[in-house]
Design an enzyme around this catalytic site. Sequence first.
Site, PDB file in Angstrom:
ATOM      1  N   GLY A 714       0.801  -1.211   0.000  1.00 57.23           N
ATOM      2  CA  GLY A 714       0.000   0.000   0.000  1.00 57.23           C
ATOM      3  C   GLY A 714       0.832   1.258   0.000  1.00 57.23           C
ATOM      4  O   GLY A 714       2.068   1.218  -0.110  1.00 57.23           O
ATOM      5  N   LYS A 734      -0.315  -5.264   8.710  1.00 61.30           N
ATOM      6  CA  LYS A 734       0.106  -4.115   7.890  1.00 61.30           C
ATOM      7  C   LYS A 734       1.269  -3.430   8.596  1.00 61.30           C
ATOM      8  O   LYS A 734       1.101  -2.811   9.643  1.00 61.30           O
ATOM      9  CB  LYS A 734      -1.053  -3.147   7.700  1.00 61.30           C
ATOM     10  N   ASP A 842     -10.878   7.513   0.758  1.00 60.21           N
ATOM     11  CA  ASP A 842     -10.094   6.768  -0.240  1.00 60.21           C
ATOM     12  C   ASP A 842     -10.809   5.486  -0.668  1.00 60.21           C
ATOM     13  O   ASP A 842     -10.233   4.397  -0.606  1.00 60.21           O
ATOM     14  CB  ASP A 842      -8.709   6.451   0.331  1.00 60.21           C
TER      15      ASP A 842
END
Length: 1013
Positions: A714, A734, A842
Amino acid sequence: MKSMMRLFLVLAFNALMLLEAYGFTGESDRQALLEFKSQVSEGKRNALSSWNNSFPLCSWKGVRCGRKHKRVTRLDLGGLQLGGVISPSIGNLSFLIYLELSNNSFGGIIPQEMGNLFRLKYLAIGFNYLGGRIPASLSNCSRLLYLDLFSNNLGEGVPSELGSLTKLLYLYLGLNDVKGKFPVFIRNLTSLIVLNLGYNNLEGEIPDDIARLSQMVSLTLTMNKFSGVFPPAFYNLSSLENLYLLGNGFSGNLKPDFGNLLPNIRELSLHGNFLTGAIPTTLTNISTLEMFGIGKNRMTGSISPNFGKLQNLHYLELANNSLGSYSFGDLEFLDALTNCSHLHGLSVSYNRLGGALPTSIVNMSAELTVLNLKGNLIYGSIPQDIENLIGLQSLLLADNLLTGPLPTSLGKLVGLGELILFSNRISGEIPSFIGNVTQLVKLNLSNNSFEGMVPPSLGDCSHMLDLQIGYNKLNGKIPKEIMQIPTLVHLNMEGNSLSGSLPNDVGRLQNLVELSLGNNNLSGQLPQTLGKCLSMEVMYLQGNYFDGAIPDIKGLMGVKRVDLSNNNLSGGIPEYFENFSKLEYLNLSINNFEGRVPTKGKFQNSTTVFVFRNKNLCGGIKELKLKPCIVQTPPMGTKHPSLLRKVVIGVSVGIALLLLLFVVSLRWFKKRKKNQKTNNSALSTLDIFHEKISYGDLRNATDGFSSSNMVGLGSFGTVFKALLPTESKTVAVKVLNLQRHGAMKSFMAECESLKDIRHRNLVKLLTACASVDFQGNEFRALIYEFMPNGNLDMWLHPEEVEEIRRPSRTLTLLERLNIAIDVASALDYLHVYCHEQIVHCDIKPSNVLLDDDLTAHVSDFGLARLLLKFDQESFYNQLSSAGVRGTIGYAAPEYGMGGQPSIHGDVYSFGVLLLEMLTGKRPNNELFGGNFTLHSYTKSALTEGVLDIADVSILHSGLRIGFPISECLTLVLEVGLRCCEESPTNRLATTEVVKELITIRERFFKARRTARR
């Protein structure tokens, strides 16, 4: 002398024998019945008043005696409203042949002593409240021909001893709580004509030797748990006239020669099983067939027009299957059924029937009472001559594609009780002639295109229970005549443009359970008379312009759901809501309420009560996150007002100086403490997690953050797949790239956004890690639920994904529509129902993750904004220094001009995503440039070339022949375009998006995803 004595003894003995026969034993029957009466409650009828010594025994009510011995042979007490228990003394009536106690209110158990009635041939004790076991002693009544225990509370299994009742012709054990397998002893009752075991808890398969019951005429196994393939043994019961198997678990196909094997069937009910395949055409050879029901199965194929040959057919029930192919020939059987002159009911709802509604339906039997074609893809209009169906009581055409206005002849169906037309495209005004149909009990016209005013003549339908006209284009005021329908239970007018006030006469609706008037333009104060609707359970008045205080409705103690959100209501929140013990949902959000929020009763649960966006509320439980209430200091009196003024001024000046000093100090320390502040903020944010995890645990779980475990990359970090030692399931980790500008702020934003929100379509943040790695560098990671099907982007563009991760197939149109609904539902939750309004900023396919059943979960809240928690500008500066919100192509145009984050921006991004899902083209595709965008590309093709722009994989994903794909795609793309409007205020709200997409899905796809909703 001896001879005289002998004669005397003989005469005395004979006299004793006679007394035994006529006196003493008759007295025993009398005593048995009096004992029976002593344990019976007679109610108001005093049905047993003749049972006393003033009347001869054989003339007592319900008592009959034999001619020879004057013994009680018949006791008929059925339907006399008797209560109490059945006395064991009943077993002393040893000459009893007939015992009828049905349709009373006897409780207790069936006494074992009934087994003493060895002469008994008829025993009926159905429709009582008897419990316990069925006594095995009944097997002693070997002459029994008729045994009725129907509709009691008898439990456990059926005693195998009853298998000795080989003369039994009728056995009724239905509507009890009998458990276990099919009673195998029944195979020995080869004389049985009628067997009823329905409405119990029997399970398992039906044994083959039931075929021994070759005399069987009627067999009822309704509403049990029997399973297995359709029992082959049934095909050998050629004498069957009635076979009722509805509500079980039978599966498999029916034999093609079904009709030849059971040629005498009159009533055949197979509803509610798992049967598959086609309906055997041989059924139409059974000329005696009067009722055939096979609804709620998995039948396929067509409906044979040969049903029209069955002159004795009264009821045909084929609903909830997959019959038809959404093509023009599907409705031919309707033409043929005009030959069935005695047809009373027809139900083929929720199948796959397509084509135009034939005008021939008006030529069906004048005896037709029910016509149910709901839930198909039938188009056209309701025929003008519908009045020919003079006996019609229920007309159910909902959830189709019907158009045009309602025919005036509908007003002549004066016996009509149900008119259900929701979810079509019927237009025009709601005609006033509906008021002529005074027997209407249910009227549902919701989700159509009706316009104009609500006709006051609806108030003439004085028997109405259910009135639903929501989601149309109605305007004007609510007629007060509707508020005068005394029987009204459900009133739904939501989603229109109704104006004016809520009539005061609403208080006359004493039976009203549901009042749904949400999302209109109603205004004024809520009437005080609302408090008189004492039966109210649901009150939906959200999305209007009501003002003033909530009226006194403390008498509505049975209310379960109240939604007054998004109005202009003011005043305090009434404390009597605390006492509503049945309250499940109370939404007072987006109003002008003020003062202290109650903290007792239902206000202790933040998942029940919603009060956000009422800026003047305070207090409440901490989960509501309201400001604390300021305790007012008592007045200081009036003796020294000047002193008080001086004190206030002095304190104010002091506070101002302190604030100035604080600001100067803050600026001075800002640079020096920047890193420390960031770290502390991050650590503070992490306090929300009960369990945190170390860097070492994450490193081990990802095999040293190996590339073989990497599942995504990402803007601010890399995502790894891991199995944590503290978790029993796979998770996604993440890892933030802290060298990337804004990564730390993204980490904080994501924690802050996700810490308090829970929704089925939002990714779940499990925990986080704020630590240092083995080299002493700062380390930040977020741990989420793992989504095994990756993200939406890889499904929409598989050609761009490496072979090892490429999906094995493409998404169907229904799956894409379900995913779109999931994403819209998540945004609706963030925008409307969170304690603090959140903007994602987003939305794009790579941020939509899919679990193992392709349920969508919105992820990546690194740019999210909590609009209400802080001042927008300061929070904007705190979490990001980026000027443009989101990803180019998906970001709203106003963001490129410096606009602040807003829910309208999310809607724009969603609209782009929706267009991409159906066209298969990214917004930055090389095809687009200048003024030619994905938006204009879609819009130009919408009128006639929608199939030309559709993703090819949709057209090849197994759509049924005849499926109106062009129409379905057009409607969905129209929603996408309305979300992408240039002006933010012209875009749809997420609530509207969800409703429209669900309506499209229900119109074109009948398979609901109930497991996910």
